[in-house]
Design a protein around this motif. Structure first.
Motif, PDB file in Angstrom:
ATOM      1  N   SER A   1       5.828 -48.243 -11.075  1.00  0.00           N
ATOM      2  CA  SER A   1       5.448 -48.121 -12.502  1.00  0.00           C
ATOM      3  C   SER A   1       4.534 -48.796 -12.829  1.00  0.00           C
ATOM      4  CB  SER A   1       6.897 -48.451 -13.264  1.00  0.00           C
ATOM      5  OG  SER A   1       6.939 -49.995 -12.969  1.00  0.00           O
ATOM      6  N   PHE A   2       3.029 -48.317 -12.513  1.00  0.00           N
ATOM      7  CA  PHE A   2       1.870 -48.771 -12.940  1.00  0.00           C
ATOM      8  C   PHE A   2       1.784 -47.961 -14.558  1.00  0.00           C
ATOM      9  CE2 PHE A   2       1.231 -50.050  -8.862  1.00  0.00           C
ATOM     10  CZ  PHE A   2       0.690 -51.411  -8.926  1.00  0.00           C
ATOM     11  N   ASP A   3       2.174 -48.286 -15.526  1.00  0.00           N
ATOM     12  CA  ASP A   3       2.209 -47.695 -16.692  1.00  0.00           C
ATOM     13  C   ASP A   3       0.931 -47.974 -17.621  1.00  0.00           C
ATOM     14  OD1 ASP A   3       2.789 -50.363 -17.154  1.00  0.00           O
ATOM     15  OD2 ASP A   3       4.647 -50.107 -18.258  1.00  0.00           O
ATOM     16  N   MET A   4      -0.063 -48.705 -17.181  1.00  0.00           N
ATOM     17  CA  MET A   4      -1.062 -49.137 -17.936  1.00  0.00           C
ATOM     18  C   MET A   4      -2.329 -48.514 -17.084  1.00  0.00           C
ATOM     19  SD  MET A   4      -1.471 -52.424 -20.405  1.00  0.00           S
ATOM     20  CE  MET A   4      -2.856 -52.879 -20.677  1.00  0.00           C
ATOM     21  N   LEU A   5      -3.195 -47.748 -17.785  1.00  0.00           N
ATOM     22  CA  LEU A   5      -4.823 -47.647 -17.327  1.00  0.00           C
ATOM     23  C   LEU A   5      -5.348 -48.742 -17.963  1.00  0.00           C
ATOM     24  CD1 LEU A   5      -6.643 -46.112 -15.287  1.00  0.00           C
ATOM     25  CD2 LEU A   5      -6.990 -44.757 -17.165  1.00  0.00           C
ATOM     26  N   CYS A   6      -5.780 -49.756 -17.289  1.00  0.00           N
ATOM     27  CA  CYS A   6      -6.534 -50.969 -17.955  1.00  0.00           C
ATOM     28  C   CYS A   6      -7.968 -50.199 -18.368  1.00  0.00           C
ATOM     29  CB  CYS A   6      -6.717 -51.935 -17.233  1.00  0.00           C
ATOM     30  SG  CYS A   6      -5.200 -52.909 -17.173  1.00  0.00           S
ATOM     31  N   SER A   7      -8.845 -49.912 -17.386  1.00  0.00           N
ATOM     32  CA  SER A   7     -10.158 -49.240 -17.309  1.00  0.00           C
ATOM     33  C   SER A   7     -10.450 -48.318 -16.077  1.00  0.00           C
ATOM     34  CB  SER A   7     -11.223 -50.454 -17.193  1.00  0.00           C
ATOM     35  OG  SER A   7     -11.237 -50.725 -15.970  1.00  0.00           O
ATOM     36  N   HIS A   8     -11.324 -47.408 -16.630  1.00  0.00           N
ATOM     37  CA  HIS A   8     -12.125 -46.534 -15.907  1.00  0.00           C
ATOM     38  C   HIS A   8     -13.290 -46.319 -15.884  1.00  0.00           C
ATOM     39  CE1 HIS A   8     -12.909 -43.060 -13.564  1.00  0.00           C
ATOM     40  NE2 HIS A   8     -13.205 -42.247 -14.709  1.00  0.00           N
ATOM     41  N   THR A   9     -14.177 -46.626 -14.874  1.00  0.00           N
ATOM     42  CA  THR A   9     -15.754 -46.581 -14.834  1.00  0.00           C
ATOM     43  C   THR A   9     -15.941 -45.944 -13.706  1.00  0.00           C
ATOM     44  OG1 THR A   9     -17.657 -47.746 -15.405  1.00  0.00           O
ATOM     45  CG2 THR A   9     -15.945 -48.970 -14.166  1.00  0.00           C
TER      46      THR A   9
ATOM     47  N   LEU B   1     -19.566 -38.549 -26.151  1.00  0.00           N
ATOM     48  CA  LEU B   1     -18.584 -39.526 -26.963  1.00  0.00           C
ATOM     49  C   LEU B   1     -19.500 -40.418 -27.490  1.00  0.00           C
ATOM     50  CD1 LEU B   1     -15.898 -40.665 -27.614  1.00  0.00           C
ATOM     51  CD2 LEU B   1     -16.364 -42.101 -25.733  1.00  0.00           C
ATOM     52  N   PHE B   2     -20.739 -40.942 -26.971  1.00  0.00           N
ATOM     53  CA  PHE B   2     -21.457 -42.041 -27.689  1.00  0.00           C
ATOM     54  C   PHE B   2     -22.807 -41.335 -28.017  1.00  0.00           C
ATOM     55  CE2 PHE B   2     -18.956 -44.872 -24.896  1.00  0.00           C
ATOM     56  CZ  PHE B   2     -18.230 -45.178 -26.141  1.00  0.00           C
ATOM     57  N   LEU B   3     -23.369 -40.332 -27.312  1.00  0.00           N
ATOM     58  CA  LEU B   3     -24.759 -39.726 -27.291  1.00  0.00           C
ATOM     59  C   LEU B   3     -24.608 -38.409 -28.228  1.00  0.00           C
ATOM     60  CD1 LEU B   3     -25.989 -40.280 -23.869  1.00  0.00           C
ATOM     61  CD2 LEU B   3     -26.511 -41.801 -25.578  1.00  0.00           C
ATOM     62  N   GLU B   4     -25.463 -38.049 -28.675  1.00  0.00           N
ATOM     63  CA  GLU B   4     -25.866 -36.820 -29.538  1.00  0.00           C
ATOM     64  C   GLU B   4     -25.533 -35.753 -28.532  1.00  0.00           C
ATOM     65  OE1 GLU B   4     -28.067 -39.253 -29.496  1.00  0.00           O
ATOM     66  OE2 GLU B   4     -29.118 -39.097 -31.200  1.00  0.00           O
ATOM     67  N   ASP B   5     -24.732 -34.655 -29.549  1.00  0.00           N
ATOM     68  CA  ASP B   5     -24.297 -33.521 -28.625  1.00  0.00           C
ATOM     69  C   ASP B   5     -25.381 -32.828 -27.764  1.00  0.00           C
ATOM     70  OD1 ASP B   5     -21.731 -33.917 -29.323  1.00  0.00           O
ATOM     71  OD2 ASP B   5     -21.838 -32.777 -31.186  1.00  0.00           O
ATOM     72  N   ASP B   6     -26.493 -33.058 -28.457  1.00  0.00           N
ATOM     73  CA  ASP B   6     -27.581 -32.297 -27.771  1.00  0.00           C
ATOM     74  C   ASP B   6     -28.351 -32.994 -26.758  1.00  0.00           C
ATOM     75  OD1 ASP B   6     -28.762 -33.704 -29.491  1.00  0.00           O
ATOM     76  OD2 ASP B   6     -30.022 -32.177 -30.556  1.00  0.00           O
ATOM     77  N   TRP B   7     -27.836 -33.974 -26.250  1.00  0.00           N
ATOM     78  CA  TRP B   7     -28.747 -34.892 -25.121  1.00  0.00           C
ATOM     79  C   TRP B   7     -28.634 -34.292 -24.013  1.00  0.00           C
ATOM     80  CZ3 TRP B   7     -30.042 -40.103 -26.654  1.00  0.00           C
ATOM     81  CH2 TRP B   7     -30.539 -40.961 -25.889  1.00  0.00           C
ATOM     82  N   VAL B   8     -29.959 -34.490 -23.374  1.00  0.00           N
ATOM     83  CA  VAL B   8     -30.062 -33.950 -22.114  1.00  0.00           C
ATOM     84  C   VAL B   8     -30.211 -35.075 -21.081  1.00  0.00           C
ATOM     85  CG1 VAL B   8     -31.674 -32.885 -20.677  1.00  0.00           C
ATOM     86  CG2 VAL B   8     -31.551 -32.061 -22.928  1.00  0.00           C
TER      87      VAL B   8
ATOM     88  N   LEU C   1     -22.043 -40.563 -19.893  1.00  0.00           N
ATOM     89  CA  LEU C   1     -23.285 -41.642 -19.515  1.00  0.00           C
ATOM     90  C   LEU C   1     -23.466 -41.231 -17.799  1.00  0.00           C
ATOM     91  CD1 LEU C   1     -21.955 -44.594 -20.930  1.00  0.00           C
ATOM     92  CD2 LEU C   1     -23.680 -43.110 -21.808  1.00  0.00           C
ATOM     93  N   PHE C   2     -22.505 -40.661 -17.110  1.00  0.00           N
ATOM     94  CA  PHE C   2     -22.614 -40.331 -15.747  1.00  0.00           C
ATOM     95  C   PHE C   2     -22.673 -38.911 -15.313  1.00  0.00           C
ATOM     96  CE2 PHE C   2     -21.208 -44.905 -15.488  1.00  0.00           C
ATOM     97  CZ  PHE C   2     -22.047 -45.430 -14.864  1.00  0.00           C
ATOM     98  N   GLY C   3     -22.044 -38.314 -16.269  1.00  0.00           N
ATOM     99  CA  GLY C   3     -22.179 -36.707 -15.917  1.00  0.00           C
ATOM    100  C   GLY C   3     -20.956 -36.282 -14.921  1.00  0.00           C
ATOM    101  N   VAL C   4     -20.091 -37.055 -14.794  1.00  0.00           N
ATOM    102  CA  VAL C   4     -19.029 -36.707 -13.942  1.00  0.00           C
ATOM    103  C   VAL C   4     -17.818 -35.784 -14.413  1.00  0.00           C
ATOM    104  CG1 VAL C   4     -16.823 -37.557 -12.545  1.00  0.00           C
ATOM    105  CG2 VAL C   4     -18.667 -38.961 -12.862  1.00  0.00           C
ATOM    106  N   GLN C   5     -17.817 -34.434 -14.017  1.00  0.00           N
ATOM    107  CA  GLN C   5     -16.959 -33.510 -14.547  1.00  0.00           C
ATOM    108  C   GLN C   5     -15.334 -33.820 -14.168  1.00  0.00           C
ATOM    109  OE1 GLN C   5     -18.652 -31.073 -16.220  1.00  0.00           O
ATOM    110  NE2 GLN C   5     -20.569 -31.692 -15.719  1.00  0.00           N
TER     111      GLN C   5
ATOM    112  N   GLU D   1     -12.513 -41.350 -19.624  1.00  0.00           N
ATOM    113  CA  GLU D   1     -13.129 -40.161 -18.904  1.00  0.00           C
ATOM    114  C   GLU D   1     -14.276 -39.509 -19.697  1.00  0.00           C
ATOM    115  OE1 GLU D   1      -9.574 -38.967 -16.008  1.00  0.00           O
ATOM    116  OE2 GLU D   1      -9.936 -37.524 -17.521  1.00  0.00           O
ATOM    117  N   ARG D   2     -14.328 -39.430 -21.090  1.00  0.00           N
ATOM    118  CA  ARG D   2     -15.416 -38.762 -21.718  1.00  0.00           C
ATOM    119  C   ARG D   2     -16.533 -39.579 -21.735  1.00  0.00           C
ATOM    120  NH1 ARG D   2     -13.813 -37.235 -28.010  1.00  0.00           N
ATOM    121  NH2 ARG D   2     -16.030 -36.983 -28.034  1.00  0.00           N
ATOM    122  N   GLU D   3     -16.087 -40.903 -21.752  1.00  0.00           N
ATOM    123  CA  GLU D   3     -17.423 -42.001 -21.788  1.00  0.00           C
ATOM    124  C   GLU D   3     -18.155 -41.921 -20.424  1.00  0.00           C
ATOM    125  OE1 GLU D   3     -16.422 -46.008 -22.141  1.00  0.00           O
ATOM    126  OE2 GLU D   3     -18.303 -46.796 -21.760  1.00  0.00           O
ATOM    127  N   VAL D   4     -17.373 -41.858 -19.186  1.00  0.00           N
ATOM    128  CA  VAL D   4     -17.915 -41.592 -17.898  1.00  0.00           C
ATOM    129  C   VAL D   4     -18.454 -40.303 -17.780  1.00  0.00           C
ATOM    130  CG1 VAL D   4     -17.592 -41.438 -15.445  1.00  0.00           C
ATOM    131  CG2 VAL D   4     -16.269 -42.942 -16.752  1.00  0.00           C
TER     132      VAL D   4
END
Ligand code: SF4
Lengths: 215, 154
Positions: free
Chosen positions: B50-58, B129-136, B115-119, B109-112
């Motif tokens: 019962s690991f009921d909490m996801l503290c962080s994902h990076t 999430l943090f950058l503008e929608d049209d960021w390349v 910034l990293f482009g993981v699908q 996951e949206r943050e990763v």
């Protein structure tokens, strides 16, 4: 210069003869209402240290911190500005009523500071977005520096703008300590400015308040 | 629950997976991308884990060694932390989402992704999430460059 001083010079002190510029600039300089744009560590220093009781911004009439740009005439930039924040900062500046003044505190708002290299998003200097009147260096600047910056701005306002040429100012001003000036000198100057409300010799007062670097 | 029991539990789930020899304060478990969703679901649902909490994902970018995805789990019932590590290739970084197991994963996951482009497969709302929608590009990748960036002088 103090308005009281102008009155006292006239015998009896019953009426004032002066240029409107001087009265208006005196009023403007002594009731700066800051809008705080705090994004990172400098903001903490500014709010906790400079705004709090020990250093007491209220002595210089600049303690009425406003959350709305419509009510403010001094924009204090404190903290890193990133690309995504830049358009919002521009909007805030444009929403402020004239005359408006800008103080940039800290290395980040002056030049990008510690984030100037290898950063994909830090704006390298607030003056790339809006005009800045006073630069207060430091990372973060000490409360004395920011107070000195505000005093520098007051001097600029009092000596500068005229009704005939609105918007023409002597700028930019760096509030960095000029070579040879020590912290004790600033403390002394602060004490004098605070103490001397009833000065009668106006020319001497003007001469005394000149910049040591020449404004 | 002490660590030995936890490790024994985890070995049971999938004998293929190896307990990482990495020296970390947390127990680290290295698993394969294909078994990720299965393992994560068990971690959350099985009553004696019962690991009921996801503290962080990076994520970490190891250049030629691909991306290392890190999930830190916590069990509020047993007061036990666990680190799950998955390695995925850099060219085609696809991984199933765990946002249907822990809701908190959705934003992380949206943050990763930002910034990293993981699908993330089956993620409900995979946008910047943090950058503008049209960021390349994905700026936290170690080989990221753009015109705005200044190289350091030395
Ligand atoms: S100048 Fe230094 S203290 Fe101020 S915001 Fe930048 S990093 Fe923080």
């Amino acid at each position: 210069m103090g308005l009281v001083a102008q009155m006292d010079q006239i015998s009896g002190g019953s009426f004032i003869l002066t240029r409107m510029d001087e009265v208006i600039n005196w009023a403007r300089a002594n009731s700066l209402w800051p809008l705080v744009f705090g994004t990172s560590c400098c903001a903490i220093e500014m709010m906790m240290a400079t705004g709090a009781a020990r250093h007491d911004l209220a002595r210089f009439g600049a303690e009425v911190v406003r959350p709305s740009p419509r009510q403010a005439d001094l924009l204090i930039l404190a903290g890193t500005i990133v690309k995504r924040m830049a358009p919002r900062l521009r909007t805030l500046y444009e929403q402020m009523a004239e005359p408006r003044y800008v103080i940039a505190t800290g290395a980040c708002t002056i030049s990008g500071g510690p984030f100037v290299y290898n950063s994909y998003t830090t704006i390298r200097g607030a003056d790339q977005i809006i005009p800045v009147d006073i630069y207060v260096p430091g990372c973060p600047p000490r409360p004395e520096s920011l107070l000195y910056g505000i005093l520098a701005l007051q001097k600029m306002i009092k000596s500068g703008e005229s009704l005939r040429e609105p918007g023409i100012r002597k700028k930019p001003v760096v509030s960095e300590l000029p070579p040879g000036v020590k912290l004790e000198d600033i403390t002394l100057e602060l004490r004098q400015i605070l103490g001397d409300e009833g000065i009668t010799n106006i020319p001497e007062e003007i001469a005394r308040r000149e910049w040591s670097t020449g404004l | 629950m002490d660590q030995e029991i936890l490790l024994a539990q985890i070995r049971q789930i999938d004998p293929q997976n190896q307990i990482s020899p990495k020296k970390t304060d947390l127990i680290a478990l290295e698993i394969t991308a294909t078994s990720l969703h299965e393992v994560m679901r068990t971690m959350r649902k099985q009553p004696d884990l019962s690991f009921d909490m996801l503290c962080s994902h990076t994520a970490v970018d190891w250049l030629e060694n691909g991306f290392e995805l890190i999930y830190v789990l916590y069990s509020t019932q047993f007061r036990q932390s666990l680190m799950i590590i998955v390695n995925i290739p850099r060219e085609n970084p696809v991984i199933p989402t765990v946002s249907n197991i822990w809701l908190a994963a959705e934003a992380q996951e949206r943050e990763v992704f930002d910034l990293f482009g993981v699908q993330y497969d089956h993620h409900p709302d995979l946008r910047r999430l943090f950058l503008e929608d049209d960021w390349v590009g994905y700026p936290m990748r170690k080989d990221y460059k753009d015109d705005f960036m200044l190289e350091s002088a030395e």
